[in-house]
Design an enzyme around this catalytic site. Structure first.
Site, short mmCIF file in Angstrom:
data_model
loop_
_atom_site.label_atom_id
_atom_site.label_comp_id
_atom_site.label_asym_id
_atom_site.label_seq_id
_atom_site.Cartn_x
_atom_site.Cartn_y
_atom_site.Cartn_z
N ASP A 1 0.86 -1.19 0.00
CA ASP A 1 0.00 0.00 0.00
C ASP A 1 0.89 1.24 0.00
OD1 ASP A 1 -3.26 0.25 0.89
OD2 ASP A 1 -2.07 2.10 0.96
N ASP B 1 4.39 2.94 -4.01
CA ASP B 1 3.43 3.69 -4.84
C ASP B 1 3.27 2.92 -6.15
OD1 ASP B 1 2.02 5.32 -6.50
OD2 ASP B 1 3.23 7.12 -6.15
N TYR C 1 -14.11 8.27 -12.10
CA TYR C 1 -13.91 6.98 -11.43
C TYR C 1 -14.46 5.79 -12.25
CZ TYR C 1 -14.47 3.48 -7.65
OH TYR C 1 -14.43 2.35 -6.88
N ASN D 1 -21.21 -0.97 -3.36
CA ASN D 1 -21.15 -0.42 -2.00
C ASN D 1 -20.84 -1.43 -0.90
OD1 ASN D 1 -21.69 2.41 -1.97
ND2 ASN D 1 -23.73 1.92 -2.77
N GLU E 1 -15.35 8.66 3.03
CA GLU E 1 -16.27 7.66 3.54
C GLU E 1 -17.53 7.54 2.67
OE1 GLU E 1 -15.31 10.42 4.89
OE2 GLU E 1 -16.97 11.58 5.70
N ALA F 1 -21.79 6.13 2.37
CA ALA F 1 -23.01 6.42 3.14
C ALA F 1 -23.15 5.63 4.45
CB ALA F 1 -24.23 6.23 2.25
N LYS G 1 -22.30 10.33 11.75
CA LYS G 1 -23.14 11.50 12.02
C LYS G 1 -24.05 11.25 13.23
CE LYS G 1 -23.35 13.19 7.25
NZ LYS G 1 -24.23 13.53 6.11
N GLN H 1 -33.24 8.60 -2.47
CA GLN H 1 -32.39 7.85 -3.40
C GLN H 1 -32.15 6.45 -2.86
OE1 GLN H 1 -31.56 10.46 -1.45
NE2 GLN H 1 -29.35 10.79 -1.31
N ARG I 1 -30.17 2.55 -2.79
CA ARG I 1 -28.89 1.85 -2.97
C ARG I 1 -29.02 0.45 -2.35
NH1 ARG I 1 -28.19 5.87 -5.34
NH2 ARG I 1 -26.38 7.24 -5.50
P1 NAD Z 1 -9.67 1.88 0.32
O1 NAD Z 1 -9.48 3.30 -0.10
O2 NAD Z 1 -9.94 1.62 1.75
O3 NAD Z 1 -8.42 1.00 -0.13
C1 NAD Z 1 -7.67 1.28 -1.29
C2 NAD Z 1 -6.22 1.29 -0.89
O4 NAD Z 1 -5.42 1.54 -2.06
C3 NAD Z 1 -5.89 2.41 0.11
O5 NAD Z 1 -5.34 1.88 1.30
C4 NAD Z 1 -4.90 3.28 -0.61
O6 NAD Z 1 -3.89 3.82 0.23
C5 NAD Z 1 -4.32 2.31 -1.62
N1 NAD Z 1 -3.69 3.02 -2.73
C6 NAD Z 1 -4.16 4.12 -3.37
N2 NAD Z 1 -3.26 4.54 -4.27
C7 NAD Z 1 -2.20 3.68 -4.20
C8 NAD Z 1 -0.96 3.62 -4.88
N3 NAD Z 1 -0.62 4.52 -5.81
N4 NAD Z 1 -0.12 2.62 -4.55
C9 NAD Z 1 -0.43 1.71 -3.59
N5 NAD Z 1 -1.60 1.73 -2.92
C10 NAD Z 1 -2.48 2.71 -3.23
O7 NAD Z 1 -10.84 1.30 -0.59
P2 NAD Z 1 -11.65 -0.07 -0.50
O8 NAD Z 1 -13.01 0.26 -0.11
O9 NAD Z 1 -10.88 -1.06 0.29
O10 NAD Z 1 -11.67 -0.50 -2.03
C11 NAD Z 1 -10.78 -1.48 -2.56
C12 NAD Z 1 -11.04 -1.60 -4.06
O11 NAD Z 1 -12.40 -1.96 -4.29
C13 NAD Z 1 -10.80 -0.31 -4.85
O12 NAD Z 1 -10.26 -0.63 -6.11
C14 NAD Z 1 -12.19 0.24 -5.04
O13 NAD Z 1 -12.29 1.06 -6.17
C15 NAD Z 1 -13.00 -1.03 -5.19
N6 NAD Z 1 -14.41 -0.83 -4.83
C16 NAD Z 1 -14.75 -0.59 -3.53
C17 NAD Z 1 -16.08 -0.38 -3.21
C18 NAD Z 1 -16.54 -0.10 -1.79
O14 NAD Z 1 -17.71 0.10 -1.56
N7 NAD Z 1 -15.63 -0.07 -0.80
C19 NAD Z 1 -17.06 -0.42 -4.22
C20 NAD Z 1 -16.66 -0.67 -5.51
C21 NAD Z 1 -15.35 -0.89 -5.82
#
Ligand code: NAD
Length: 331
Positions: free
Chosen positions: A34, A54, A149, A178, A191, A193, A200, A220, A222
């Site tokens: 991460d 990164d 996104y 979600n 964060e 919803a 909140k 709305q 979801r």
């Molecule tokens: P999150 O933000 O908690 O976790 C994503 C992690 O990726 C973070 O810890 C962030 O630091 C890391 N990250 C970002 N940029 C980075 C980089 N350049 N190098 C290394 N690490 C990096 O999100 P999440 O809820 O755990 O989501 C995980 C995946 O699931 C994501 O791809 C997200 O788009 C997808 N997703 C999540 C949801 C949801 O409801 N949580 C819904 C649809 C899709």
């Protein structure tokens, strides 16, 4: 069990839970990667090889996947509607992560690669009413996803498809709807919803306030999937022969007002609702059609929203009532 599994985004919400779940099932060799400093990871186990990288850079991706048999790519710059509607370029830059990760995985001889896509890939014109028809996988085309996104997710899905077709890298793609649960973001602007609603309500009760703000008119709709269902679906999809993107989401449709009813019931309070029509709203209605996941995996998410929210509320309450100094701030 001795194969190296890489979880990218291991410091995040789903990635942190996935690492814990893999450990629980006996996997001994896990590398978690991460960009965040280690003390900001939601969950961190000393049993895994943790690296701060990164993943927008190719060399970092080569280091991340070296020696791996399976890769779960959950890393992305994302958040709830309040974040993705105001950070479109940042969201699209996550394309660098998945592109370099795919190239690195191909070059390192990775056998299986998981990519976490999103319900935000679905065409906006299929989500204009609150009594929305649940979204089927084929509804992503003709494409008109969430600006920023959603376009990045749809493009990256296709990259996975073509790496499989052209280079033989077995890719699996989930479209999460979600996801919520403990050990995730509940403050700071990213964060979603369910966590925002808990925060909140807790903040209002701690402050003795009797009113909270709701984004939009509360009508709305979801669906929200508890993290345990997300983990089961993710690992079942990874182990399956399903090569096309698959919905992993709940089909329990609720209005935002009903979500708040649940949180109020857990908290034992009733608050006045101040509706803010100018807040980021997203689509009018969205739910998951689970026909294909039932057909292919013989399973679909089923944890009731009330049950999952109980766990989520308790964890957020614990975080928000910790003594000063012990409280971690998750950005
Ligand atoms: P999150 O933000 O908690 O976790 C994503 C992690 O990726 C973070 O810890 C962030 O630091 C890391 N990250 C970002 N940029 C980075 C980089 N350049 N190098 C290394 N690490 C990096 O999100 P999440 O809820 O755990 O989501 C995980 C995946 O699931 C994501 O791809 C997200 O788009 C997808 N997703 C999540 C949801 C949801 O409801 N949580 C819904 C649809 C899709």
């Amino acid at each position: 069990m001795d194969d190296l599994i890489v979880v990218a985004g291991a410091g995040g919400f789903i990635g942190g839970h996935l690492v814990a779940d893999l450990l629980r099932s006996g996997h001994g060799r896990i590398r978690g990667v991460d960009i965040k400093p280690f003390d900001e990871w939601f969950q961190r186990s000393p049993e895994i090889d943790s690296r701060r990288l990164d993943l927008r850079g190719r060399d970092a991706c080569l280091e991340a996947v070296a020696g791996a048999r399976q890769v779960y790519n959950l890393a992305s710059d994302m958040g709830g509607m309040g974040f993705i509607e105001t950070h479109k370029a940042e969201c699209m830059l996550s394309v660098l992560i998945n592109t370099h990760m795919l190239v690195a995985a191909r070059d390192a001889g990775v056998e299986r690669y998981f990519y976490s896509s999103s319900a935000c890939v679905y065409a906006a014109d299929k989500q204009t009413t609150t009594d929305v028809t649940p979204l089927r996988e084929e509804d992503a085309y003709p494409a008109m996803p969430e600006d920023g996104y959603g376009w990045e997710k749809l493009f990256s899905e296709r990259m996975c498809r073509h790496f499989r077709e052209d280079f033989g890298l077995e890719t699996r793609v989930s479209r999460y709807h979600n996801v919520y649960g403990p050990h995730g973001t509940f403050e700071g602007g990213r964060e979603k919803a369910p966590a925002a609603m808990c925060r909140k309500v807790i903040a209002a009760t701690l402050a003795g306030a009797d009113e909270i703000e709701i984004w939009g008119d509360g009508q709305q709709t979801r669906s929200f999937m508890y993290i345990d269902d997300c983990l089961y679906g993710t690992r079942a999809l990874m182990a399956s022969t399903v090569r096309e993107p698959l919905n992993i989401g709940s089909d329990e449709l609720v209005t935002i007002n009903e979500l708040l009813d649940i949180v109020e019931d857990i908290a034992g309070v009733t608050l006045r609702r101040r509706y803010n029509p100018n807040a980021p709203l997203g689509v009018r209605g969205r739910s998951s059609d689970n026909t294909r996941i039932r057909q292919t995996l013989g399973w679909a998410p089923s944890i009731r929203l009330r049950d999952g929210m109980e766990h989520t509320y308790r964890w957020i309450h614990q975080q928000m009532t910790m003594p000063a100094g012990q409280r971690r701030v998750y950005a």
